[in-house]
Design an enzyme around this catalytic site. Sequence first.
Site, PDB file in Angstrom:
ATOM      1  CD  GLU A  93      -3.126   0.655   2.230  1.00  0.00           C
ATOM      2  OE1 GLU A  93      -3.476   1.605   2.958  1.00  0.00           O
ATOM      3  OE2 GLU A  93      -3.579  -0.499   2.338  1.00  0.00           O
TER       4      GLU A  93
ATOM      5  CG  ASP B 255      -2.020   4.394   2.675  1.00  0.00           C
ATOM      6  OD1 ASP B 255      -2.531   3.855   1.689  1.00  0.00           O
ATOM      7  OD2 ASP B 255      -1.938   3.850   3.789  1.00  0.00           O
TER       8      ASP B 255
ATOM      9  CD  GLU C 113      -4.271   6.919   5.478  1.00  0.00           C
ATOM     10  OE1 GLU C 113      -5.044   5.952   5.539  1.00  0.00           O
ATOM     11  OE2 GLU C 113      -3.344   7.103   6.296  1.00  0.00           O
TER      12      GLU C 113
ATOM     13  CD  GLN D  60      -1.071   8.874   8.874  1.00  0.00           C
ATOM     14  OE1 GLN D  60      -0.938   9.259  10.035  1.00  0.00           O
ATOM     15  NE2 GLN D  60      -1.819   7.822   8.581  1.00  0.00           N
TER      16      GLN D  60
ATOM     17  CD  GLU E  26       2.216   5.023  10.590  1.00  0.00           C
ATOM     18  OE1 GLU E  26       3.412   4.843  10.907  1.00  0.00           O
ATOM     19  OE2 GLU E  26       1.280   4.302  10.991  1.00  0.00           O
TER      20      GLU E  26
END
Length: 310
Positions: free
Chosen positions: A125, A127, A129, A142, A156
């Site tokens: 994944e 991301d 976000e 994020q 993160e």
Amino acid sequence: MAVLQEIVVLGLLVLCMAASVSGHSRHSHYTPPPNVIRLTDVFSRVSIGREYSTFFGGSNTKLLNNGSEANLALDKSSGSGLASRNKFYYGFFSAAIKLPSGLSPGVVVAFYLSNADKYPHNHDEIDIELLGHDQRNDWVLQTNVYANGSTGTGREEKFYLWFDPTEQHHHYSIIWNSHHVVFLVDNIPVREFAHSSSVYPSKPMSLYATIWDGSQWATHGGKYPVNYKYAPFVVSFAEMEMTGCVFNQTAIVTSCSMANPSSLDPVDGPEFVRLSKEQIEAMDWARRKLMFYSYCNDRSRFKVMPSECK
């Protein structure tokens, strides 16, 4: 004197309340560096109606302008989203996003690549976000990377934005190839994740756009859940781009590398395999001014820092 003191106290309270609901992010006064290549101008925009085959959320998903834009809504009944028709093995992916206005704690808007549908126990994944906040328009970006099901050790990093993301559309982009993953906001790189890491997405992924309820974690670790009296929360997606290697399940060779790629090939082109001097300087600016969390500095999560942090 007591009356005067009461007036002063009341005045200070009013000022504090006004500051707490101000319409811009605390970092909105920053101006990004100029002269960074506009990668979002390089590729053609695609039709959301044609390039996305899965629409979820029922009436909360609406296509506009002949399928070139989509409004996704979150209300008490459900969130909503889109999943791409094709899976990709590397490429450049971008969307112009306008976030919901008003108070939005617990709301999560996501633009990301994933193969959890195909590999539920060892998925990859990438991301982007956008996390709603407890103060108006103070959204947080994020970024995250998973590989081979490493959801317990996500990578993160969190950033404030230098603009109000609810006033107009802004571009959020991902470069993913065998060299690195790069996250960009309005063509400014904010993060580069090199392939030298032991955790690197390596399997074909679909492209998703969603809005959903992240009350359990999104805003201050779940301290502020979604308040549905402000619903529906509506996010607009436009100017969608997805260019790269479309994965063909029947092909024997999964690599899309070419012997002599053009400079604009997002898989192996020179503009995409490494950052330019201007992009590196812009990324340094973003990380110094706007990043407020990185997993590389979180000793409570990692007793031994991941290899890419050293």
